[in-house]
Design a protein around this motif. Structure first.
Motif, PDB file in Angstrom:
ATOM      1  N   THR A   1       5.400  -2.300 -21.575  1.00 19.37           N
ATOM      2  CA  THR A   1       5.868  -2.824 -22.862  1.00 19.37           C
ATOM      3  C   THR A   1       4.804  -2.620 -23.945  1.00 19.37           C
ATOM      4  O   THR A   1       4.940  -3.114 -25.050  1.00 19.37           O
TER       5      THR A   1
ATOM      6  N   LEU B   1      13.738   0.123 -17.030  1.00 20.79           N
ATOM      7  CA  LEU B   1      14.259  -0.066 -18.383  1.00 20.79           C
ATOM      8  C   LEU B   1      13.760   1.032 -19.320  1.00 20.79           C
ATOM      9  O   LEU B   1      14.526   1.581 -20.098  1.00 20.79           O
TER      10      LEU B   1
ATOM     11  N   LYS C   1      16.226   3.476 -21.085  1.00 21.34           N
ATOM     12  CA  LYS C   1      16.287   3.331 -22.529  1.00 21.34           C
ATOM     13  C   LYS C   1      16.005   4.668 -23.224  1.00 21.34           C
ATOM     14  O   LYS C   1      16.665   5.023 -24.193  1.00 21.34           O
TER      15      LYS C   1
ATOM     16  N   TYR D   1      18.624   6.213 -25.728  1.00 18.47           N
ATOM     17  CA  TYR D   1      18.347   6.355 -27.157  1.00 18.47           C
ATOM     18  C   TYR D   1      18.203   7.819 -27.576  1.00 18.47           C
ATOM     19  O   TYR D   1      18.539   8.170 -28.695  1.00 18.47           O
TER      20      TYR D   1
ATOM     21  N   CYS E   1      14.140 -10.265 -16.312  1.00 18.58           N
ATOM     22  CA  CYS E   1      14.843  -9.846 -17.530  1.00 18.58           C
ATOM     23  C   CYS E   1      15.382  -8.428 -17.524  1.00 18.58           C
ATOM     24  O   CYS E   1      16.510  -8.164 -17.921  1.00 18.58           O
TER      25      CYS E   1
ATOM     26  N   ARG F   1      19.384  -7.157 -18.064  1.00 17.43           N
ATOM     27  CA  ARG F   1      19.590  -6.921 -19.492  1.00 17.43           C
ATOM     28  C   ARG F   1      18.853  -5.645 -19.878  1.00 17.43           C
ATOM     29  O   ARG F   1      17.958  -5.236 -19.195  1.00 17.43           O
ATOM     30  N   PRO F   2      19.061  -4.983 -20.999  1.00 14.03           N
ATOM     31  CA  PRO F   2      20.201  -5.222 -21.878  1.00 14.03           C
ATOM     32  C   PRO F   2      21.459  -4.528 -21.380  1.00 14.03           C
ATOM     33  O   PRO F   2      21.413  -3.414 -20.873  1.00 14.03           O
TER      34      PRO F   2
ATOM     35  N   PRO G   1      24.565  -9.668 -17.268  1.00 12.88           N
ATOM     36  CA  PRO G   1      23.253  -9.772 -17.915  1.00 12.88           C
ATOM     37  C   PRO G   1      22.628 -11.164 -17.848  1.00 12.88           C
ATOM     38  O   PRO G   1      21.416 -11.299 -17.947  1.00 12.88           O
ATOM     39  N   GLU G   2      23.436 -12.204 -17.712  1.00 12.09           N
ATOM     40  CA  GLU G   2      22.867 -13.558 -17.683  1.00 12.09           C
ATOM     41  C   GLU G   2      23.050 -14.261 -16.345  1.00 12.09           C
ATOM     42  O   GLU G   2      22.275 -15.134 -15.994  1.00 12.09           O
TER      43      GLU G   2
ATOM     44  N   ALA H   1      17.520 -15.519 -14.107  1.00 17.88           N
ATOM     45  CA  ALA H   1      17.333 -14.365 -14.999  1.00 17.88           C
ATOM     46  C   ALA H   1      16.438 -14.692 -16.192  1.00 17.88           C
ATOM     47  O   ALA H   1      16.439 -13.987 -17.188  1.00 17.88           O
ATOM     48  N   GLN H   2      15.675 -15.793 -16.080  1.00 14.40           N
ATOM     49  CA  GLN H   2      14.772 -16.160 -17.167  1.00 14.40           C
ATOM     50  C   GLN H   2      13.460 -15.380 -17.055  1.00 14.40           C
ATOM     51  O   GLN H   2      13.156 -14.807 -16.013  1.00 14.40           O
ATOM     52  N   CYS H   3      12.703 -15.424 -18.139  1.00 14.91           N
ATOM     53  CA  CYS H   3      11.510 -14.583 -18.241  1.00 14.91           C
ATOM     54  C   CYS H   3      10.284 -15.201 -17.539  1.00 14.91           C
ATOM     55  O   CYS H   3      10.075 -16.406 -17.584  1.00 14.91           O
TER      56      CYS H   3
ATOM     57  N   LEU I   1       6.255 -20.808 -19.009  1.00 17.70           N
ATOM     58  CA  LEU I   1       7.421 -20.082 -18.488  1.00 17.70           C
ATOM     59  C   LEU I   1       7.376 -20.029 -16.957  1.00 17.70           C
ATOM     60  O   LEU I   1       8.400 -20.180 -16.280  1.00 17.70           O
TER      61      LEU I   1
END
Lengths: 321, 191
Positions: free
Chosen positions: A45, A84, A88, A92, A156, A160-161, A170-171, A194-196, A212
């Motif tokens: 990231t 991802l 991505k 894109y 995450c 997602r996304p 996704p959730e 699915a939380q961070c 978190l």
């Protein structure tokens, strides 16, 4: 089944147990992984936070190599961030002409080219849950994980996304739940599944990350999980290596081992624990693994509860997998 | 939010859209519903919620936006992005804001860009990253006390478990990667 395999930097050392266990279960499931030769870092990231075009060029070099080496048009990444980024970039570049032209020129400078859409980028969880399927997984189980209470943790970047077409919700994803159930484990309800985990925040703002992480550990502990099964090296590292720091910061006493789902699969397939990278986790998984019994536990009482007339008229949990 | 059709120099709002891949044009359609703010796990640490940032962008509060710690506290969880009713690529916009803040010499929260820069520097020279080595180098360079804490605590644990390399691995064709990245930098400008 044959797949191009992009391990990513974490799997080289820090998440070696993920790589080792993935290779071990691949054998049992008849999957052939062909590692992309001379792959480079996906940029995690970080790179995209500094420069856009070089960040996409960095990722796309891998796509170009995978397409050129032609191991398979399906490219698999076990790391969520790598998955991802690869997906991505492919997405894109297909959508954004300006970016595509720049990346084409950049790759050309290195004698490479890539046509967006020519690879199908998949996460390891996807190929196991969808391509292989739950029946085949169950058929391989020789030593069911009876009585082991596992919290399925997705994080995450795999669910997602959804805009790019996710194979799971996704959730409220369920594929890992289903896999673990087929292994015989008791899959707990894990609302924060699915939380961070905080990602790189452990380096940048430790307090943000520790809060978190505390939430996740508390949630798993509240539901009496023996361990958390993960599918991402970053989640594993944060929850495992910072568990001590969480305990020190909040005055808690969590001792929840964090293992890769592939390690649990290998164990249920009857493979020896030391060939699956067990022992490299900081919070030892041994006490939890010793809970595994030969007999199936009695079905949980929660199902009966829904039948009582005195209960609130809530929707009942659908039977899954 | 307003649509801009007149000819005038591009604003930060325009730049954000231009520099974000994906459906960034949807930013014009932000409803200010606050779903992003309510979904954000690191919201409490942010100066402004993502919703507020979009309102400030629209209002031309460029300095405040680029000075805000908001994008630097984004953990890339993508909750806002999957929940946004207008399908605004919010996470990608946060990355764009980071890049623009660096380019313009802003940013309040200094640790995050330093960490990212250490990481990139590493990848450019080796083609591979090893997160623990990078973390250590970053701490040594910018926060020596943090490096000591890390080495004595978690670092030692990981090293004992054989999970920490002392030297990075390197790809074979570093020169090819460098040519690609140099060309990309030339084409991409700073953002």
């Amino acid at each position: 089944m044959k797949y191009s395999y992009y391990p990513g930097c974490s799997l080289e050392k820090n998440a070696r147990s993920y790589h080792v266990s993935t290779m071990a279960i691949a054998k049992s499931l008849g999957i052939e992984f062909v590692e992309v030769e001379d792959w480079n870092c996906c940029g995690a990231t970080e790179y995209i936070s500094i420069e856009k075009v070089p960040a996409y060029a960095l990722v796309t070099r891998n796509l170009a190599l995978a397409a050129e080496q032609n191991g398979s048009t399906n490219l698999v990444a076990p790391c969520s961030a790598c998955y991802l980024n690869l997906k991505k970039a492919d997405h894109y570049l297909g959508e954004n002409v300006d970016l595509r032209q720049k990346i084409d020129l950049a790759l050309e400078a290195g004698g490479l080219s890539y046509q967006p859409g020519s690879l199908n980028v998949q996460h390891l969880l996807e190929i196991i849950a969808v391509d292989i399927g739950y029946e085949e997984i169950e058929a391989q189980v020789k030593r069911p994980l009876f009585n082991l209470r596992v919290a399925p943790y997705y994080g995450c970047l795999v669910p997602r996304p959804a805009a790019m077409g996710s194979f799971d919700d996704p959730e409220h994803p369920t594929s890992l739940d289903n896999i673990l159930k087929r292994l015989g484990a008791t899959v707990i309800d894990f609302p924060l599944k699915a939380q961070c985990c905080g990602g790189h925040m452990t380096q940048i703002s430790e307090e943000t990350a520790l809060e978190l992480l505390r939430r996740l550990l508390k949630n798993a502990a509240d539901y009496k999980a023996d361990m958390i099964a993960t599918l991402c090296p970053m989640c594993q590292l944060n929850l495992d290596a910072y568990q001590d720091a969480v305990n020190a910061h909040f005055g808690t006493d969590y001792k929840i081992p964090i293992v890769y789902f592939t390690q649990l699969m290998g164990l249920a397939f009857g493979l020896p624990a030391d060939e699956l990278g067990f022992g490299s986790e900081i919070v030892s998984a041994r006490p939890a693994l010793e809970k595994i019994t030969l007999e199936e536990p009695k079905p949980a009482r929660t199902r009966e509860r829904g039948k009582k007339k005195t209960d609130l008229p809530l929707p009942t949990r659908p039977e899954e997998g | 939010m307003t649509h801009t059709v007149t000819s005038r120099p591009p604003t930060l709002f325009d730049n954000v859209i231009a520099e974000t891949p994906g459906k960034a044009l949807n930013l014009h359609a932000c409803l200010q519903c606050g779903t992003c703010a309510g979904s954000c796990p690191s919201g409490p640490d942010m100066d402004h919620s993502p919703r507020a940032i979009f309102a400030m962008l629209d209002a031309g509060m460029d300095d405040e936006v680029l000075n805000s710690n908001t994008p630097w506290f984004c953990v890339s969880c993508y909750y806002c992005m999957v929940r946004c009713p207008q399908e605004i690529p919010i996470t990608d916009i946060m990355y764009t804001l980071k890049r623009l803040a660096i380019k313009e010499g802003y940013y309040q929260e200094d640790k995050a860009p330093e960490f990212s820069e250490t990481f990139c520097d590493f990848v450019e020279h080796n083609g591979r990253s090893f997160e623990l080595g990078i973390a250590m180098r970053y701490h040594l360079r910018y926060h020596p006390l943090g490096a000591f804490k890390m080495a004595a605590g978690m670092g030692l644990h990981l090293f004992r478990k054989g999970r920490m390399d002392l030297t990075p691995s390197r790809i074979k064709n570093v020169s090819q990667l460098k040519s690609i990245l140099n060309k990309a930098k030339e084409l991409g400008g700073a953002a």
